[in-house]
Design a protein around this motif. Structure first.
Motif, PDB file in Angstrom:
ATOM      1  N   CYS A  20       0.832  -1.213   0.000  1.00 31.06           N
ATOM      2  CA  CYS A  20       0.000   0.000   0.000  1.00 31.06           C
ATOM      3  C   CYS A  20       0.861   1.257   0.000  1.00 31.06           C
ATOM      4  CB  CYS A  20      -0.937  -0.019   1.205  1.00 31.06           C
ATOM      5  SG  CYS A  20      -2.143  -1.354   1.174  1.00 31.06           S
ATOM      6  N   TRP A  21       1.943   1.234   0.753  1.00 30.22           N
ATOM      7  CA  TRP A  21       2.858   2.376   0.799  1.00 30.22           C
ATOM      8  C   TRP A  21       3.453   2.629  -0.586  1.00 30.22           C
ATOM      9  CZ3 TRP A  21       4.078   6.560   3.254  1.00 30.22           C
ATOM     10  CH2 TRP A  21       5.331   7.155   3.049  1.00 30.22           C
ATOM     11  N   ALA A  22       3.861   1.583  -1.280  1.00 30.66           N
ATOM     12  CA  ALA A  22       4.454   1.740  -2.611  1.00 30.66           C
ATOM     13  C   ALA A  22       3.459   2.372  -3.583  1.00 30.66           C
ATOM     14  CB  ALA A  22       4.921   0.385  -3.144  1.00 30.66           C
ATOM     15  N   VAL A  23       2.194   1.984  -3.487  1.00 28.34           N
ATOM     16  CA  VAL A  23       1.183   2.570  -4.374  1.00 28.34           C
ATOM     17  C   VAL A  23       0.955   4.037  -4.021  1.00 28.34           C
ATOM     18  CG1 VAL A  23      -1.217   2.455  -5.130  1.00 28.34           C
ATOM     19  CG2 VAL A  23       0.090   0.343  -4.798  1.00 28.34           C
ATOM     20  N   LEU A  24       0.893   4.355  -2.732  1.00 27.87           N
ATOM     21  CA  LEU A  24       0.720   5.753  -2.327  1.00 27.87           C
ATOM     22  C   LEU A  24       1.859   6.616  -2.856  1.00 27.87           C
ATOM     23  CD1 LEU A  24      -0.695   7.999  -0.715  1.00 27.87           C
ATOM     24  CD2 LEU A  24       0.659   7.284   1.273  1.00 27.87           C
ATOM     25  N   VAL A  25       3.085   6.151  -2.699  1.00 24.70           N
ATOM     26  CA  VAL A  25       4.242   6.922  -3.173  1.00 24.70           C
ATOM     27  C   VAL A  25       4.158   7.124  -4.682  1.00 24.70           C
ATOM     28  CG1 VAL A  25       6.748   6.864  -3.471  1.00 24.70           C
ATOM     29  CG2 VAL A  25       5.738   6.232  -1.270  1.00 24.70           C
ATOM     30  N   GLU A  26       3.780   6.079  -5.406  1.00 24.46           N
ATOM     31  CA  GLU A  26       3.637   6.183  -6.861  1.00 24.46           C
ATOM     32  C   GLU A  26       2.604   7.246  -7.229  1.00 24.46           C
ATOM     33  OE1 GLU A  26       4.101   4.724 -10.984  1.00 24.46           O
ATOM     34  OE2 GLU A  26       5.302   4.448  -9.169  1.00 24.46           O
ATOM     35  N   LEU A  27       1.476   7.255  -6.538  1.00 22.71           N
ATOM     36  CA  LEU A  27       0.423   8.234  -6.833  1.00 22.71           C
ATOM     37  C   LEU A  27       0.891   9.643  -6.519  1.00 22.71           C
ATOM     38  CD1 LEU A  27      -2.728   6.324  -5.499  1.00 22.71           C
ATOM     39  CD2 LEU A  27      -2.102   6.740  -7.886  1.00 22.71           C
ATOM     40  N   LEU A  28       1.586   9.808  -5.408  1.00 21.34           N
ATOM     41  CA  LEU A  28       2.080  11.143  -5.062  1.00 21.34           C
ATOM     42  C   LEU A  28       3.122  11.620  -6.071  1.00 21.34           C
ATOM     43  CD1 LEU A  28       2.362  10.790  -1.184  1.00 21.34           C
ATOM     44  CD2 LEU A  28       0.676  12.133  -2.453  1.00 21.34           C
ATOM     45  N   LEU A  29       3.918  10.695  -6.585  1.00 19.84           N
ATOM     46  CA  LEU A  29       4.919  11.069  -7.587  1.00 19.84           C
ATOM     47  C   LEU A  29       4.286  11.498  -8.898  1.00 19.84           C
ATOM     48  CD1 LEU A  29       7.674   8.344  -7.011  1.00 19.84           C
ATOM     49  CD2 LEU A  29       7.837  10.789  -6.520  1.00 19.84           C
ATOM     50  N   GLU A  30       3.046  11.067  -9.147  1.00 22.84           N
ATOM     51  CA  GLU A  30       2.345  11.495 -10.356  1.00 22.84           C
ATOM     52  C   GLU A  30       1.954  12.962 -10.288  1.00 22.84           C
ATOM     53  OE1 GLU A  30      -0.959   8.882 -10.952  1.00 22.84           O
ATOM     54  OE2 GLU A  30       0.301   7.127 -11.390  1.00 22.84           O
ATOM     55  N   GLY A  31       2.028  13.542  -9.089  1.00 22.71           N
ATOM     56  CA  GLY A  31       1.813  14.980  -8.956  1.00 22.71           C
ATOM     57  C   GLY A  31       0.402  15.412  -8.648  1.00 22.71           C
ATOM     58  N   HIS A  32      -0.476  14.456  -8.346  1.00 22.33           N
ATOM     59  CA  HIS A  32      -1.854  14.801  -8.010  1.00 22.33           C
ATOM     60  C   HIS A  32      -2.071  14.672  -6.503  1.00 22.33           C
ATOM     61  CE1 HIS A  32      -2.985  14.599 -12.262  1.00 22.33           C
ATOM     62  NE2 HIS A  32      -2.324  13.452 -12.328  1.00 22.33           N
ATOM     63  N   PRO A  33      -2.939  15.518  -5.920  1.00 25.94           N
ATOM     64  CA  PRO A  33      -3.334  15.273  -4.531  1.00 25.94           C
ATOM     65  C   PRO A  33      -4.006  13.906  -4.426  1.00 25.94           C
ATOM     66  CG  PRO A  33      -4.096  17.424  -5.283  1.00 25.94           C
ATOM     67  CD  PRO A  33      -3.618  16.692  -6.501  1.00 25.94           C
ATOM     68  N   VAL A  34      -3.903  13.278  -3.261  1.00 25.39           N
ATOM     69  CA  VAL A  34      -4.445  11.931  -3.068  1.00 25.39           C
ATOM     70  C   VAL A  34      -5.337  11.908  -1.830  1.00 25.39           C
ATOM     71  CG1 VAL A  34      -3.890   9.504  -2.617  1.00 25.39           C
ATOM     72  CG2 VAL A  34      -2.428  10.853  -4.145  1.00 25.39           C
ATOM     73  N   VAL A  35      -6.516  11.289  -1.956  1.00 21.60           N
ATOM     74  CA  VAL A  35      -7.374  10.969  -0.818  1.00 21.60           C
ATOM     75  C   VAL A  35      -7.260   9.471  -0.583  1.00 21.60           C
ATOM     76  CG1 VAL A  35      -9.721  10.901   0.102  1.00 21.60           C
ATOM     77  CG2 VAL A  35      -8.971  12.855  -1.284  1.00 21.60           C
ATOM     78  N   VAL A  36      -6.863   9.077   0.627  1.00 24.90           N
ATOM     79  CA  VAL A  36      -6.668   7.668   0.962  1.00 24.90           C
ATOM     80  C   VAL A  36      -7.919   7.164   1.678  1.00 24.90           C
ATOM     81  CG1 VAL A  36      -5.183   5.993   2.116  1.00 24.90           C
ATOM     82  CG2 VAL A  36      -4.198   8.108   1.201  1.00 24.90           C
ATOM     83  N   ILE A  37      -8.469   6.044   1.197  1.00 25.08           N
ATOM     84  CA  ILE A  37      -9.727   5.498   1.709  1.00 25.08           C
ATOM     85  C   ILE A  37      -9.521   4.026   2.030  1.00 25.08           C
ATOM     86  CG2 ILE A  37     -12.202   5.242   1.259  1.00 25.08           C
ATOM     87  CD1 ILE A  37     -11.634   7.097  -1.267  1.00 25.08           C
ATOM     88  N   GLY A  38     -10.087   3.559   3.141  1.00 26.45           N
ATOM     89  CA  GLY A  38      -9.998   2.139   3.445  1.00 26.45           C
ATOM     90  C   GLY A  38     -11.096   1.707   4.389  1.00 26.45           C
ATOM     91  N   ASP A  39     -11.527   0.439   4.251  1.00 28.26           N
ATOM     92  CA  ASP A  39     -12.530  -0.104   5.165  1.00 28.26           C
ATOM     93  C   ASP A  39     -11.938  -1.269   5.950  1.00 28.26           C
ATOM     94  OD1 ASP A  39     -13.937  -2.903   4.034  1.00 28.26           O
ATOM     95  OD2 ASP A  39     -12.981  -1.704   2.467  1.00 28.26           O
ATOM     96  N   SER A  40     -12.267  -1.339   7.245  1.00 32.26           N
ATOM     97  CA  SER A  40     -11.866  -2.431   8.121  1.00 32.26           C
ATOM     98  C   SER A  40     -10.343  -2.564   8.149  1.00 32.26           C
ATOM     99  CB  SER A  40     -12.559  -3.726   7.678  1.00 32.26           C
ATOM    100  OG  SER A  40     -12.449  -4.732   8.657  1.00 32.26           O
ATOM    101  N   ALA A  41      -9.788  -3.725   7.752  1.00 31.04           N
ATOM    102  CA  ALA A  41      -8.336  -3.857   7.683  1.00 31.04           C
ATOM    103  C   ALA A  41      -7.746  -2.836   6.721  1.00 31.04           C
ATOM    104  CB  ALA A  41      -7.952  -5.272   7.256  1.00 31.04           C
ATOM    105  N   GLY A  42      -8.490  -2.503   5.665  1.00 30.21           N
ATOM    106  CA  GLY A  42      -8.048  -1.455   4.744  1.00 30.21           C
ATOM    107  C   GLY A  42      -8.011  -0.098   5.406  1.00 30.21           C
ATOM    108  N   GLY A  43      -8.915   0.132   6.370  1.00 33.67           N
ATOM    109  CA  GLY A  43      -8.874   1.371   7.143  1.00 33.67           C
ATOM    110  C   GLY A  43      -7.631   1.433   8.014  1.00 33.67           C
ATOM    111  N   ASN A  44      -7.231   0.287   8.550  1.00 28.26           N
ATOM    112  CA  ASN A  44      -5.976   0.211   9.308  1.00 28.26           C
ATOM    113  C   ASN A  44      -4.792   0.571   8.419  1.00 28.26           C
ATOM    114  OD1 ASN A  44      -3.481  -1.662   9.732  1.00 28.26           O
ATOM    115  ND2 ASN A  44      -4.369  -1.476  11.772  1.00 28.26           N
TER     116      ASN A  44
END
Length: 303
Positions: free
Chosen positions: A132-156
């Protein structure tokens, strides 16, 4: 034996009955492969068509992490949404939350990326977190703001990677939305006792998932409630279910964020049980809760 706490809303009770019918009485003794097969069948039964004009595209991040991108017909936001599915770190996939992701992307008018992170017990902490961290970093490197969403274990996982981004000085996270998240409560007080045998998720289930995940007790990013300092985090939307042992994790995290000066919107779905997102077409309470989630994400995507 104490009375089992149960909601009274007919729609959510019907949803719970339908979910229970997918599992035999001895399901708890089944192996992981069988558990995943039952869960996949359950998710498929609650599938729904994507909004008209939605384009889906599968790919890889870092050459190995499967992701799915959802682009609405009218993608009017520069912000990207990043969705992390639930499932106790044990079950779930790109398919299990496909309809939820498509509807969120459509409601927000923003491209959404979901991740198929590695699951336990084959891959224990920090495998899922690292994916999940690797995907977040990739999205941030694309230069767009990011909203992170998760449910249950995904919320963790969502709360954990947002904490790490704060710790490492990464900028660009526009908000986080946590849906009945498990954030590291003590398992022996509050809702963990009051809702010990709640429908859909028991305290014993939570303990099992933590044991399988094998995160060490001092891994703050695995247990966000244990972080000493929550200052500097982005605007946050948190929604919990009343009939859920994880309820007080959501309550406590929202309260601590507010005390740390973070902009927080907190909801507690008074008639809902764990996993109510999937009940949004059967239950009025789930429908309203999902609408509130969509509205919060839409506002975060358009600051």
């Amino acid at each position: 034996m104490t009375d089992r706490p149960m909601p009274t809303e007919a729609g959510i009770l019907a949803f719970h009955k339908r979910c229970e019918d997918f599992y035999p009485a001895d399901a708890v003794d089944a192996d992981i492969t069988q558990q995943r097969a039952w869960y996949d069948a359950l998710c498929a039964a609650f599938d729904a068509p994507a909004p008209e004009g939605m384009v889906k595209r599968d790919g890889l991040v870092a050459g190995r992490i499967p992701v799915r991108r959802y682009r609405p017909a009218e993608a009017t936001r520069e912000t990207r949404l990043f969705y992390i599915h639930g499932g106790g770190f044990v079950v779930g996939s790109l398919e299990s939350h496909d309809a939820i992701c498509a509807e969120l992307a459509g409601a927000a008018g923003a491209e959404l990326v979901s991740v198929d992170y590695r699951l336990s017990p084959e891959h224990v902490w920090p495998a899922a977190f690292d994916d999940c961290w690797a995907v977040l970093v990739e999205l941030l490197l694309e230069g767009h703001p990011v909203v992170v969403i998760g449910d249950s274990a995904g919320g963790n996982l969502a709360a954990g990677i947002v904490l790490k981004a704060r710790d490492e000085g990464l900028r660009g996270i526009a908000g986080q939305a946590l849906v009945y998240p498990g954030l590291g409560g003590d398992l022996v007080s509050g809702s963990y006792v009051e809702m010990v045998e709640a429908p859909g998720l028991s305290t014993a289930d939570v303990a099992y998932y933590r044991e399988v995940y094998r995160a060490p007790e001092d891994a703050v990013h695995a247990f966000p409630l244990r972080a000493e300092n929550l200052a500097g985090l982005p605007p946050t939307f948190i929604t919990g279910a009343h009939f859920d042992p994880l309820r007080d994790d959501a309550r406590a995290y929202a309260a601590r964020l507010i005390l740390a000066g973070i902009s927080v919107e907190y909801r507690e779905e008074r008639q809902m049980i764990h996993a109510w997102l999937r009940a949004r077409f059967m239950s009025e309470g789930a429908k309203n809760g999902f609408a509130a989630l969509c509205d919060a994400v839409r506002r975060m995507a358009n600051p």
